[in-house]
Design an enzyme around this catalytic site. Structure first.
Site, PDB file in Angstrom:
ATOM      1  N   THR A  13      38.849  41.813  47.510  1.00  0.00           N
ATOM      2  CA  THR A  13      38.915  40.285  47.479  1.00  0.00           C
ATOM      3  C   THR A  13      38.152  39.481  48.521  1.00  0.00           C
ATOM      4  O   THR A  13      37.266  38.687  48.000  1.00  0.00           O
ATOM      5  CB  THR A  13      40.199  39.995  47.570  1.00  0.00           C
ATOM      6  OG1 THR A  13      41.188  40.533  46.671  1.00  0.00           O
ATOM      7  CG2 THR A  13      40.621  38.490  47.155  1.00  0.00           C
ATOM      8  N   VAL A  14      38.254  39.901  49.583  1.00  0.00           N
ATOM      9  CA  VAL A  14      37.632  38.971  50.892  1.00  0.00           C
ATOM     10  C   VAL A  14      36.342  39.625  50.910  1.00  0.00           C
ATOM     11  O   VAL A  14      35.336  38.630  51.290  1.00  0.00           O
ATOM     12  CB  VAL A  14      38.492  39.092  52.185  1.00  0.00           C
ATOM     13  CG1 VAL A  14      37.815  38.039  53.071  1.00  0.00           C
ATOM     14  CG2 VAL A  14      39.989  38.484  51.969  1.00  0.00           C
ATOM     15  N   ALA A  33      22.984  28.227  60.889  1.00  0.00           N
ATOM     16  CA  ALA A  33      22.978  29.187  62.037  1.00  0.00           C
ATOM     17  C   ALA A  33      21.756  29.406  62.689  1.00  0.00           C
ATOM     18  O   ALA A  33      21.823  29.798  63.907  1.00  0.00           O
ATOM     19  CB  ALA A  33      23.098  30.573  61.066  1.00  0.00           C
ATOM     20  N   ALA A  43      31.230  49.391  53.546  1.00  0.00           N
ATOM     21  CA  ALA A  43      31.949  50.693  53.353  1.00  0.00           C
ATOM     22  C   ALA A  43      32.957  50.195  52.359  1.00  0.00           C
ATOM     23  O   ALA A  43      33.488  49.478  52.532  1.00  0.00           O
ATOM     24  CB  ALA A  43      32.077  51.231  54.892  1.00  0.00           C
ATOM     25  N   LYS A 104      45.094  39.768  60.029  1.00  0.00           N
ATOM     26  CA  LYS A 104      46.292  39.299  60.833  1.00  0.00           C
ATOM     27  C   LYS A 104      47.052  40.430  61.517  1.00  0.00           C
ATOM     28  O   LYS A 104      47.646  40.031  62.559  1.00  0.00           O
ATOM     29  CB  LYS A 104      46.950  38.135  60.259  1.00  0.00           C
ATOM     30  CG  LYS A 104      47.426  38.247  59.110  1.00  0.00           C
ATOM     31  CD  LYS A 104      46.346  38.026  57.797  1.00  0.00           C
ATOM     32  CE  LYS A 104      46.948  38.821  56.582  1.00  0.00           C
ATOM     33  NZ  LYS A 104      46.523  37.647  55.489  1.00  0.00           N
ATOM     34  N   GLU A 128      39.013  33.747  62.170  1.00  0.00           N
ATOM     35  CA  GLU A 128      39.389  32.354  61.525  1.00  0.00           C
ATOM     36  C   GLU A 128      40.116  32.782  60.344  1.00  0.00           C
ATOM     37  O   GLU A 128      41.173  31.968  59.958  1.00  0.00           O
ATOM     38  CB  GLU A 128      38.201  31.606  61.356  1.00  0.00           C
ATOM     39  CG  GLU A 128      38.456  30.180  60.899  1.00  0.00           C
ATOM     40  CD  GLU A 128      39.385  29.294  61.600  1.00  0.00           C
ATOM     41  OE1 GLU A 128      40.488  29.320  61.357  1.00  0.00           O
ATOM     42  OE2 GLU A 128      38.837  28.726  62.818  1.00  0.00           O
ATOM     43  N   GLU A 189      49.304  40.603  49.909  1.00  0.00           N
ATOM     44  CA  GLU A 189      48.630  42.084  50.737  1.00  0.00           C
ATOM     45  C   GLU A 189      49.073  43.185  49.944  1.00  0.00           C
ATOM     46  O   GLU A 189      49.539  43.116  48.789  1.00  0.00           O
ATOM     47  CB  GLU A 189      49.717  42.087  52.123  1.00  0.00           C
ATOM     48  CG  GLU A 189      49.805  40.711  53.017  1.00  0.00           C
ATOM     49  CD  GLU A 189      48.191  40.647  53.462  1.00  0.00           C
ATOM     50  OE1 GLU A 189      47.698  41.404  54.061  1.00  0.00           O
ATOM     51  OE2 GLU A 189      47.709  39.399  53.101  1.00  0.00           O
ATOM     52  N   ASP A 200      54.087  38.889  57.009  1.00  0.00           N
ATOM     53  CA  ASP A 200      52.480  38.335  57.046  1.00  0.00           C
ATOM     54  C   ASP A 200      52.534  36.706  57.755  1.00  0.00           C
ATOM     55  O   ASP A 200      51.613  36.804  58.459  1.00  0.00           O
ATOM     56  CB  ASP A 200      52.029  38.243  55.575  1.00  0.00           C
ATOM     57  CG  ASP A 200      50.607  37.586  55.733  1.00  0.00           C
ATOM     58  OD1 ASP A 200      49.785  38.209  55.967  1.00  0.00           O
ATOM     59  OD2 ASP A 200      50.413  36.395  55.402  1.00  0.00           O
ATOM     60  N   LYS A 204      50.762  35.972  61.429  1.00  0.00           N
ATOM     61  CA  LYS A 204      49.807  34.740  61.807  1.00  0.00           C
ATOM     62  C   LYS A 204      50.558  33.290  62.661  1.00  0.00           C
ATOM     63  O   LYS A 204      49.865  33.060  63.418  1.00  0.00           O
ATOM     64  CB  LYS A 204      49.751  33.740  60.408  1.00  0.00           C
ATOM     65  CG  LYS A 204      49.006  34.693  59.275  1.00  0.00           C
ATOM     66  CD  LYS A 204      49.198  33.911  57.800  1.00  0.00           C
ATOM     67  CE  LYS A 204      48.394  34.847  56.742  1.00  0.00           C
ATOM     68  NZ  LYS A 204      48.665  34.510  55.499  1.00  0.00           N
TER      69      LYS A 204
HETATM   70  P1  NDP Z   1      41.354  44.327  49.136  1.00  0.00           P
HETATM   71  O1  NDP Z   1      42.431  45.566  48.987  1.00  0.00           O
HETATM   72  O2  NDP Z   1      41.076  43.460  47.901  1.00  0.00           O
HETATM   73  O3  NDP Z   1      39.908  44.731  49.733  1.00  0.00           O
HETATM   74  C1  NDP Z   1      40.208  45.979  50.742  1.00  0.00           C
HETATM   75  C2  NDP Z   1      38.531  46.673  51.001  1.00  0.00           C
HETATM   76  O4  NDP Z   1      38.547  47.447  51.823  1.00  0.00           O
HETATM   77  C3  NDP Z   1      38.310  47.398  49.424  1.00  0.00           C
HETATM   78  O5  NDP Z   1      36.902  47.319  49.111  1.00  0.00           O
HETATM   79  C4  NDP Z   1      38.431  48.872  49.770  1.00  0.00           C
HETATM   80  O6  NDP Z   1      37.816  49.836  49.138  1.00  0.00           O
HETATM   81  C5  NDP Z   1      38.027  48.724  51.137  1.00  0.00           C
HETATM   82  N1  NDP Z   1      39.076  49.827  52.195  1.00  0.00           N
HETATM   83  C6  NDP Z   1      39.905  49.976  52.379  1.00  0.00           C
HETATM   84  N2  NDP Z   1      40.284  50.997  53.250  1.00  0.00           N
HETATM   85  C7  NDP Z   1      38.901  51.636  53.431  1.00  0.00           C
HETATM   86  C8  NDP Z   1      38.660  52.757  54.155  1.00  0.00           C
HETATM   87  N3  NDP Z   1      39.493  53.374  54.959  1.00  0.00           N
HETATM   88  N4  NDP Z   1      37.200  52.875  54.287  1.00  0.00           N
HETATM   89  C9  NDP Z   1      36.454  52.287  53.521  1.00  0.00           C
HETATM   90  N5  NDP Z   1      36.745  51.234  52.681  1.00  0.00           N
HETATM   91  C10 NDP Z   1      38.157  50.717  52.725  1.00  0.00           C
HETATM   92  O7  NDP Z   1      41.957  43.651  50.265  1.00  0.00           O
HETATM   93  P2  NDP Z   1      41.671  42.161  50.735  1.00  0.00           P
HETATM   94  O8  NDP Z   1      40.291  41.688  50.609  1.00  0.00           O
HETATM   95  O9  NDP Z   1      42.603  41.276  49.785  1.00  0.00           O
HETATM   96  O10 NDP Z   1      42.041  41.840  52.169  1.00  0.00           O
HETATM   97  C11 NDP Z   1      41.407  42.407  53.100  1.00  0.00           C
HETATM   98  C12 NDP Z   1      41.903  41.751  54.528  1.00  0.00           C
HETATM   99  O11 NDP Z   1      41.817  40.264  54.488  1.00  0.00           O
HETATM  100  C13 NDP Z   1      43.119  42.113  54.976  1.00  0.00           C
HETATM  101  O12 NDP Z   1      43.445  42.507  56.480  1.00  0.00           O
HETATM  102  C14 NDP Z   1      43.914  40.950  54.463  1.00  0.00           C
HETATM  103  O13 NDP Z   1      45.390  40.825  55.072  1.00  0.00           O
HETATM  104  C15 NDP Z   1      43.192  39.769  55.030  1.00  0.00           C
HETATM  105  N6  NDP Z   1      43.234  38.475  54.203  1.00  0.00           N
HETATM  106  C16 NDP Z   1      43.283  38.650  52.818  1.00  0.00           C
HETATM  107  C17 NDP Z   1      43.158  37.392  52.048  1.00  0.00           C
HETATM  108  C18 NDP Z   1      43.679  37.331  50.511  1.00  0.00           C
HETATM  109  O14 NDP Z   1      43.721  36.214  50.097  1.00  0.00           O
HETATM  110  N7  NDP Z   1      43.273  38.648  49.949  1.00  0.00           N
HETATM  111  C19 NDP Z   1      43.394  35.924  52.880  1.00  0.00           C
HETATM  112  C20 NDP Z   1      43.245  36.265  54.301  1.00  0.00           C
HETATM  113  C21 NDP Z   1      42.972  37.364  54.883  1.00  0.00           C
HETATM  114  P3  NDP Z   1      38.214  50.158  47.533  1.00  0.00           P
HETATM  115  O15 NDP Z   1      38.231  49.247  46.769  1.00  0.00           O
HETATM  116  O16 NDP Z   1      37.190  51.230  47.250  1.00  0.00           O
HETATM  117  O17 NDP Z   1      39.580  51.030  47.936  1.00  0.00           O
HETATM  118  N1  HSE Z   2      48.511  37.367  51.467  1.00  0.00           N
HETATM  119  C1  HSE Z   2      48.390  36.274  52.161  1.00  0.00           C
HETATM  120  C2  HSE Z   2      48.948  35.040  51.787  1.00  0.00           C
HETATM  121  C3  HSE Z   2      46.741  36.420  52.227  1.00  0.00           C
HETATM  122  O1  HSE Z   2      49.482  35.081  50.562  1.00  0.00           O
HETATM  123  O2  HSE Z   2      48.876  34.382  52.400  1.00  0.00           O
HETATM  124  C4  HSE Z   2      46.443  35.220  52.943  1.00  0.00           C
HETATM  125  O3  HSE Z   2      46.505  35.681  54.576  1.00  0.00           O
END
Ligand code: NDP
Ligand code: HSE
Length: 437
Positions: A13-14, A33, A43, A104, A128, A189, A200, A204
């Site tokens: 997602t992020v 920048a 990865a 976080k 951030e 999450e 969570d 934060k």
């Molecule tokens: P996702 O589950 O959507 O994405 C995680 C990514 O990491 C996927 O591409 C996954 O690959 C990859 N991944 C996981 N483990 C491994 C590993 N061991 N080696 C290589 N790649 C790996 O998570 P989010 O994007 O939602 O969240 C990412 C971070 O951002 C988290 O810390 C979350 O708390 C934080 N966050 C999320 C927000 C949100 O709105 N979603 C907002 C703010 C912070 P694959 O898909 O192939 O498994």
């Molecule tokens: N799971 C978190 C939330 C993502 O719902 O606020 C953003 O940090």
């Protein structure tokens, strides 16, 4: 100037949002920048899933390929969780790379160790996106409010739980259905218990408190209570009394220490923050000079969070040639100036309360309850006794108290629950006026 090279850990997602925003707004971002920010490697676990989004970008399933790649200047950790994220971040730092993370959980649990390592190595760790999604609250607290002694802050800092509370209130939707929606929208999450049980938000809040008060990260001392025990009745009764229930993270300076707590909270509906709905977040910060300030925006989701990640990338790009001693400290205060102010145990916290109990509709019941409260110095602000339902002998009684000490309320609740005339448990929800004073 030659491009700065970025390695992405995670394209979910992020991570996906970050790649998309960096690509779409490349020209504007470069102009800001001063040089191109170029993603050179990413990865993931599942290559097939990531191929379409990645296009020509080289992918690996071994995240250490990214942190050990000598061509990479900044590692962006967006995989989440504690391990291997912690090890990857520590290795990136050891390799002399700057780190940007949205994690976080990692920062709240291991931030002290991570920042110490980064400080020693002269690299930046920017986070951030770890708090309140797209809202630049870290920047505001760490830089914009730097003149102030922060007195307290209170925030809706979990988008998923706010989304659930809003949908339940507005549409009468069932908890499980709304949670599924939040997961489908990418807000939740990996383990949604973190969202629902306030964990969570506590991660934060731990980060915000460290920056606001210049204290180390102390997640284990935060009081955490989620929204899973809230009932529709409480939401309805709160509204009848002119309040909204929100999951709040509160950090406040008190005489004997710092309050650090996450729990459902009644807030007067006239406050702006009480009207923050859906996955939106808001953080109210009270500084001694500026007074109250409010920060509002999307708290979760792909591009809103990417907005914060990219802002960090631009910051790091601008500053990476600066003398490390002249950069903004990770926790706003100089690392040797962190305070040892204690975190108050929850029993010592002072706040007001909403109490709901079910009692037999008999003479003397209210007198017993008010006596128990008075004996513990708890003063009542409002009291409502609901009409009994058809054929029912018991009624709901709702009490709002003035500000008091939590341990007194807990003792009173135990006494009230022991009364023969009271059925079941007393529902206790804390209440904050969040007045500007
Ligand atoms: P996702 O589950 O959507 O994405 C995680 C990514 O990491 C996927 O591409 C996954 O690959 C990859 N991944 C996981 N483990 C491994 C590993 N061991 N080696 C290589 N790649 C790996 O998570 P989010 O994007 O939602 O969240 C990412 C971070 O951002 C988290 O810390 C979350 O708390 C934080 N966050 C999320 C927000 C949100 O709105 N979603 C907002 C703010 C912070 P694959 O898909 O192939 O498994
Ligand atoms: N799971 C978190 C939330 C993502 O719902 O606020 C953003 O940090």
């Amino acid at each position: 100037m030659k491009p700065i090279h970025v390695g992405l850990l995670g394209l979910g997602t992020v991570g996906g949002g970050t790649l998309t925003v960096l690509t779409r707004n490349a020209e504007e971002i470069t102009r800001r920048a001063g040089r191109e920010i170029r993603v050179v490697r990413a990865a993931v676990r599942n290559l097939d899933k990531a191929k379409k989004l990645a296009g020509e970008l080289p992918l690996t399933t071994n995240p250490f390929d990214v942190v050990d790649d000598p061509a990479i200047d900044i590692v962006v950790e967006l995989i989440g969780g504690l391990e291997p994220a912690r090890e990857l971040v520590m290795q990136a730092i050891a390799n002399g790379k700057h780190v940007v993370t949205a994690n976080k959980h990692l920062v709240a649990k291991h931030g002290n160790e991570i920042f110490a390592a980064a400080q020693a190595k002269g690299v930046m760790v920017a986070f951030e996106a770890a708090v309140a999604g797209g809202i630049p609250i870290i920047k505001a607290l760490r830089e914009g409010l730097t003149a102030n002694r922060i007195e307290w802050l209170a925030g809706i800092i979990n988008g998923t739980s706010n989304f659930i509370l809003t949908e339940m209130r507005d549409k009468g939707a069932a908890f499980a259905d709304v949670l599924k929606q939040a997961q489908d929208l990418g807000y939740a999450e990996a383990d949604p218990t973190f969202d629902i049980e306030g964990i969570d938000a506590a991660h934060k809040l731990t980060i915000l408190s460290a920056i606001a008060f210049g204290i180390p990260m102390q997640f284990d001392r935060a009081y955490t209570e989620g929204i899973s025990k809230l009932t529709r009745e409480d939401v309805k009764y709160a509204e009848e009394l002119g309040y909204r229930i929100k999951l709040l993270g509160i950090a406040r300076r008190a005489e004997a220490g710092i309050e650090l707590r996450v729990h459902p909270t009644l807030i007067p509906e006239r406050r702006l923050i009480a009207n923050v709905d859906g996955a939106m977040n808001a953080v109210l910060v009270k500084g001694d000079a500026v007074g109250p300030t409010l920060y509002y925006g999307a708290g979760a989701g792909s591009e809103p969070t990417a907005s914060a990640v990219v802002a960090d990338l631009v910051d790091v790009t601008r500053l990476h040639t600066a003398d490390p001693h002249h950069r903004v400290p990770h926790l706003a205060f100089q690392p040797d100036q962190l305070a040892a102010t204690p975190i108050l145990p929850m029993d010592e916290v002072r706040t007001a309360y909403y109490l709901r109990l079910r009692a037999f509709d008999r003479p003397g019941v209210l007198a017993d309850i008010t006596r128990i409260l008075a004996d513990r110095d708890i003063s009542i602000d409002a009291m409502v006794q609901k009409e009994p339902g058809e054929g029912e002998e018991q009624v709901d009684i709702i009490l709002l108290t003035h500000v008091t000490v939590e341990k007194n309320v807990n003792a009173a609740i135990a006494k009230i629950e022991a009364l023969d005339t009271v059925a079941g448990k007393v529902m206790r929800i804390r209440l904050e006026e969040l007045a500007a004073r």
